[in-house]
Write a protein that holds these residues in place. Structure first.
Motif, PDB file in Angstrom:
ATOM      1  N   LEU A 128       0.827  -1.198   0.000  1.00  0.00           N
ATOM      2  CA  LEU A 128       0.000   0.000   0.000  1.00  0.00           C
ATOM      3  C   LEU A 128       0.869   1.259   0.000  1.00  0.00           C
ATOM      4  N   PHE A 129       2.080   1.133   0.582  1.00  0.00           N
ATOM      5  CA  PHE A 129       2.984   2.282   0.687  1.00  0.00           C
ATOM      6  C   PHE A 129       4.310   2.062  -0.040  1.00  0.00           C
ATOM      7  N   ALA A 130       4.705   0.812  -0.231  1.00  0.00           N
ATOM      8  CA  ALA A 130       6.050   0.518  -0.743  1.00  0.00           C
ATOM      9  C   ALA A 130       6.291   1.101  -2.133  1.00  0.00           C
ATOM     10  N   GLY A 131       5.327   0.969  -3.028  1.00  0.00           N
ATOM     11  CA  GLY A 131       5.522   1.452  -4.386  1.00  0.00           C
ATOM     12  C   GLY A 131       5.770   2.952  -4.445  1.00  0.00           C
ATOM     13  N   ILE A 132       4.972   3.706  -3.694  1.00  0.00           N
ATOM     14  CA  ILE A 132       5.144   5.156  -3.674  1.00  0.00           C
ATOM     15  C   ILE A 132       6.489   5.521  -3.047  1.00  0.00           C
ATOM     16  N   ASN A 133       6.885   4.802  -1.997  1.00  0.00           N
ATOM     17  CA  ASN A 133       8.181   5.066  -1.374  1.00  0.00           C
ATOM     18  C   ASN A 133       9.327   4.841  -2.353  1.00  0.00           C
ATOM     19  N   ILE A 134       9.255   3.770  -3.137  1.00  0.00           N
ATOM     20  CA  ILE A 134      10.294   3.482  -4.130  1.00  0.00           C
ATOM     21  C   ILE A 134      10.372   4.611  -5.156  1.00  0.00           C
ATOM     22  N   LEU A 135       9.215   5.090  -5.596  1.00  0.00           N
ATOM     23  CA  LEU A 135       9.186   6.170  -6.573  1.00  0.00           C
ATOM     24  C   LEU A 135       9.741   7.470  -5.991  1.00  0.00           C
ATOM     25  N   LEU A 136       9.402   7.773  -4.743  1.00  0.00           N
ATOM     26  CA  LEU A 136       9.906   8.989  -4.113  1.00  0.00           C
ATOM     27  C   LEU A 136      11.421   8.960  -3.964  1.00  0.00           C
ATOM     28  N   VAL A 137      11.957   7.807  -3.591  1.00  0.00           N
ATOM     29  CA  VAL A 137      13.405   7.668  -3.474  1.00  0.00           C
ATOM     30  C   VAL A 137      14.071   7.875  -4.833  1.00  0.00           C
ATOM     31  N   ALA A 138      13.478   7.297  -5.876  1.00  0.00           N
ATOM     32  CA  ALA A 138      14.028   7.467  -7.229  1.00  0.00           C
ATOM     33  C   ALA A 138      13.946   8.927  -7.665  1.00  0.00           C
ATOM     34  N   TYR A 139      12.875   9.595  -7.306  1.00  0.00           N
ATOM     35  CA  TYR A 139      12.711  10.999  -7.686  1.00  0.00           C
ATOM     36  C   TYR A 139      13.798  11.872  -7.069  1.00  0.00           C
ATOM     37  N   PHE A 140      14.031  11.705  -5.768  1.00  0.00           N
ATOM     38  CA  PHE A 140      15.046  12.518  -5.111  1.00  0.00           C
ATOM     39  C   PHE A 140      16.435  12.235  -5.679  1.00  0.00           C
ATOM     40  N   SER A 141      16.717  10.979  -6.024  1.00  0.00           N
ATOM     41  CA  SER A 141      17.999  10.658  -6.659  1.00  0.00           C
ATOM     42  C   SER A 141      18.103  11.317  -8.026  1.00  0.00           C
ATOM     43  N   ALA A 142      17.007  11.305  -8.767  1.00  0.00           N
ATOM     44  CA  ALA A 142      17.021  11.828 -10.134  1.00  0.00           C
ATOM     45  C   ALA A 142      17.247  13.326 -10.188  1.00  0.00           C
ATOM     46  N   VAL A 143      16.807  14.057  -9.157  1.00  0.00           N
ATOM     47  CA  VAL A 143      16.968  15.509  -9.164  1.00  0.00           C
ATOM     48  C   VAL A 143      18.153  15.946  -8.310  1.00  0.00           C
ATOM     49  N   ALA A 144      19.112  15.025  -8.136  1.00  0.00           N
ATOM     50  CA  ALA A 144      20.370  15.341  -7.449  1.00  0.00           C
ATOM     51  C   ALA A 144      20.149  15.809  -6.021  1.00  0.00           C
ATOM     52  N   GLN A 145      19.234  15.155  -5.312  1.00  0.00           N
ATOM     53  CA  GLN A 145      18.976  15.442  -3.902  1.00  0.00           C
ATOM     54  C   GLN A 145      19.120  14.130  -3.123  1.00  0.00           C
ATOM     55  N   PRO A 146      20.357  13.707  -2.867  1.00  0.00           N
ATOM     56  CA  PRO A 146      20.590  12.371  -2.328  1.00  0.00           C
ATOM     57  C   PRO A 146      20.138  12.165  -0.888  1.00  0.00           C
ATOM     58  N   LYS A 147      20.138  13.206  -0.071  1.00  0.00           N
ATOM     59  CA  LYS A 147      19.854  12.978   1.346  1.00  0.00           C
ATOM     60  C   LYS A 147      18.439  12.475   1.613  1.00  0.00           C
ATOM     61  N   PRO A 148      17.381  13.072   1.019  1.00  0.00           N
ATOM     62  CA  PRO A 148      16.042  12.499   1.227  1.00  0.00           C
ATOM     63  C   PRO A 148      15.938  11.077   0.688  1.00  0.00           C
ATOM     64  N   ALA A 149      16.628  10.808  -0.440  1.00  0.00           N
ATOM     65  CA  ALA A 149      16.595   9.470  -1.012  1.00  0.00           C
ATOM     66  C   ALA A 149      17.273   8.468  -0.086  1.00  0.00           C
ATOM     67  N   ILE A 150      18.408   8.864   0.469  1.00  0.00           N
ATOM     68  CA  ILE A 150      19.118   7.977   1.398  1.00  0.00           C
ATOM     69  C   ILE A 150      18.282   7.747   2.649  1.00  0.00           C
ATOM     70  N   ALA A 151      17.684   8.830   3.171  1.00  0.00           N
ATOM     71  CA  ALA A 151      16.858   8.700   4.381  1.00  0.00           C
ATOM     72  C   ALA A 151      15.691   7.762   4.133  1.00  0.00           C
ATOM     73  N   GLY A 152      15.037   7.890   2.970  1.00  0.00           N
ATOM     74  CA  GLY A 152      13.924   7.016   2.646  1.00  0.00           C
ATOM     75  C   GLY A 152      14.350   5.570   2.533  1.00  0.00           C
ATOM     76  N   SER A 153      15.483   5.330   1.870  1.00  0.00           N
ATOM     77  CA  SER A 153      15.979   3.960   1.717  1.00  0.00           C
ATOM     78  C   SER A 153      16.378   3.360   3.056  1.00  0.00           C
ATOM     79  N   LEU A 154      17.031   4.167   3.894  1.00  0.00           N
ATOM     80  CA  LEU A 154      17.428   3.671   5.210  1.00  0.00           C
ATOM     81  C   LEU A 154      16.213   3.307   6.064  1.00  0.00           C
ATOM     82  N   LEU A 155      15.193   4.139   6.014  1.00  0.00           N
ATOM     83  CA  LEU A 155      14.006   3.888   6.818  1.00  0.00           C
ATOM     84  C   LEU A 155      13.273   2.633   6.363  1.00  0.00           C
TER      85      LEU A 155
END
Length: 448
Positions: free
Chosen positions: A365-392
């Protein structure tokens, strides 16, 4: 790809562009599913448990390959969007060489410590024998697998997503056919299952060569002096994917030990069935994220932030649709799905996997959106939110959730920990975005 981005995109066009990546990832999932299917039905639950116990080692190697593939793809897409094509090609070459070198190191370390590593992962008795056979065979081909992951990721960036689709369909078909041939006519058993999976990257490499060595390739080889700046940037952009994959290995270890204590090897085998089916769902979302990420990166590189955010909105809508379909299918066809891996009609396995499949899949219910959000932050050169999301969604959230809920609710608590961790991750990412941390990170990244 540059010609495609010159046009106005719509939601259906985004789906068509991402579709080859989605299908690619689904066929990649066949490597795991077909092994589990043949092994569970023709060797037995103990062998399925063995495959699940040694998965973390394979996961570490995959994590290295995915980090360089994802980060490298984003970096090269940004450089191409900025018109710095020569720099993009030299980065492509350097990142590929580094990825293969590290994969070789994992192979050597694993083979020199094979038995002790399998014992540490929880294998003993019959499962130890199966674990050593499967892992010892498969790990030898990990460097080739790293090249496959790298080339596969770059097909979209290079504007050839359909070629990547053909490559993975061919590899998936190969795996299905040769799993059977190696295990039965050839009489190789579990070794045959490992060989069929290990040989798949060789098939894909023969297809890759027609593009990456061709003169029409936009993302080609360019050998220059190694650039530490490129490696750092690549790791920053790909570390979220690395954390996501490495956390899968950590989660597997934690789940295996918890399930061994609660239900023994049959419990681990039930987790193997659930994990095999969840791989398909994960690949759908990873494929969607991988297919949209180059578009987001290219738009970001050109300074079109409105278009980048529009791609994100469309991606979230697509995720919600897929999540709904997955839940309907798993809850309405629970036992038939399990029986695909349980031809021996093991009642204990069916009992554990029935509740496991239904409760675990609520996490999507949440995993797919989380994966997309992490990819989005990586794609726009904003690694910290992506790393935080992946770590969580990896070790930080799911491990304490699994341990705590297992103590409170036993086996059901283990299954529900996936949902709990994904919920925590989702709301944490929203909080980070609301606090506006990303703008500062983007400014810092430009200094690299």
């Amino acid at each position: 790809m540059q010609q495609r981005l010159a046009q106005e995109f719509s939601f259906p066009e985004l789906l068509r562009f991402a579709f080859p990546s989605i299908v690619m990832m689904v066929f990649v999932s066949l490597y795991t599913i077909v092994d589990g299917l043949f092994v569970s039905n023709f060797v037995g639950p103990e062998a399925v448990a063995a495959l699940n116990l040694v998965y973390p080692v394979q996961g570490v190697a995959l994590a290295i390959g995915i980090m360089f593939a994802t980060g490298g793809s984003a970096l090269v897409a940004i450089r191409m969007g900025q018109g710095r094509n020569e720099e993009a090609r030299s980065a492509f070459t350097l990142i590929l060489v580094t990825s293969v070198t590290l994969s070789l190191a994992v192979t050597v370390l694993t083979l020199t410590n094979l038995e002790s590593l399998c014992r540490w992962l929880g294998a003993e008795g019959e499962t130890l024998v199966y674990s050593e056979v499967y892992l010892g065979t498969l790990i030898c081909f990990i460097p080739v697998g790293a090249i496959q992951l790298f080339f596969q990721s770059f097909f979209v960036t290079a504007g050839r997503p359909k070629l990547g689709l053909v490559m993975n369909i061919g590899a998936g078909v190969f795996n299905i056919v040769f799993d059977y041939i190696f295990m039965f006519p050839a009489g190789l058993g579990l070794t045959g299952a490992a060989l069929a999976t290990a040989f798949c990257p060789l098939v894909t490499m023969s297809i890759c060569g027609t593009h990456y060595l061709g003169k029409h390739n936009q993302v080609g080889f360019r050998f220059r002096a190694p650039s530490l700046r490129h490696l750092i940037a690549c790791c920053q952009l790909g570390v979220s994917a690395f954390v996501g994959e490495i956390s899968s290995a950590v989660i597997a270890i934690v789940f295996n030990f918890l399930l061994l204590g609660l239900a023994g090897n049959i419990g681990v085998a039930a987790y193997g069935v659930t994990a095999n089916l969840s791989v398909v769902a994960m690949c759908l979302f990873n494929g969607l994220a991988q297919g949209t990420q180059p578009l987001i990166s290219e738009s970001y590189g050109k300074g079109d932030h409105t278009q980048s955010r529009q791609f994100l909105t469309w991606g979230v809508i697509a995720c919600l649709i897929v999540e709904a379909i997955i839940l309907v299918l798993t809850w309405s066809m629970t036992d038939p799905l399990i029986q695909i891996f349980n031809q021996e009609q093991n009642a204990e396995l069916l009992h554990y996997a029935h509740s496991g499949l239904r409760l675990y899949f609520l996490g999507f219910l949440f995993a797919g959106i989380n994966i997309l959000l992490v990819a989005y932050f990586s794609a726009v050169a904003q690694p910290k939110p992506a790393i935080a999301g992946s770590l969580l969604r990896g070790a930080v959230a799911i491990i304490p959730c699994a341990v705590t809920l297992a103590r409170l609710f036993g086996l059901n608590g283990v299954w529900l920990s996936f949902l709990a961790s994904e919920m925590i991750t989702f709301f944490a990412i929203l909080l980070l975005a609301r606090l506006g941390h990303t703008s500062k990170e983007s400014h810092n990244f430009k200094k690299i």
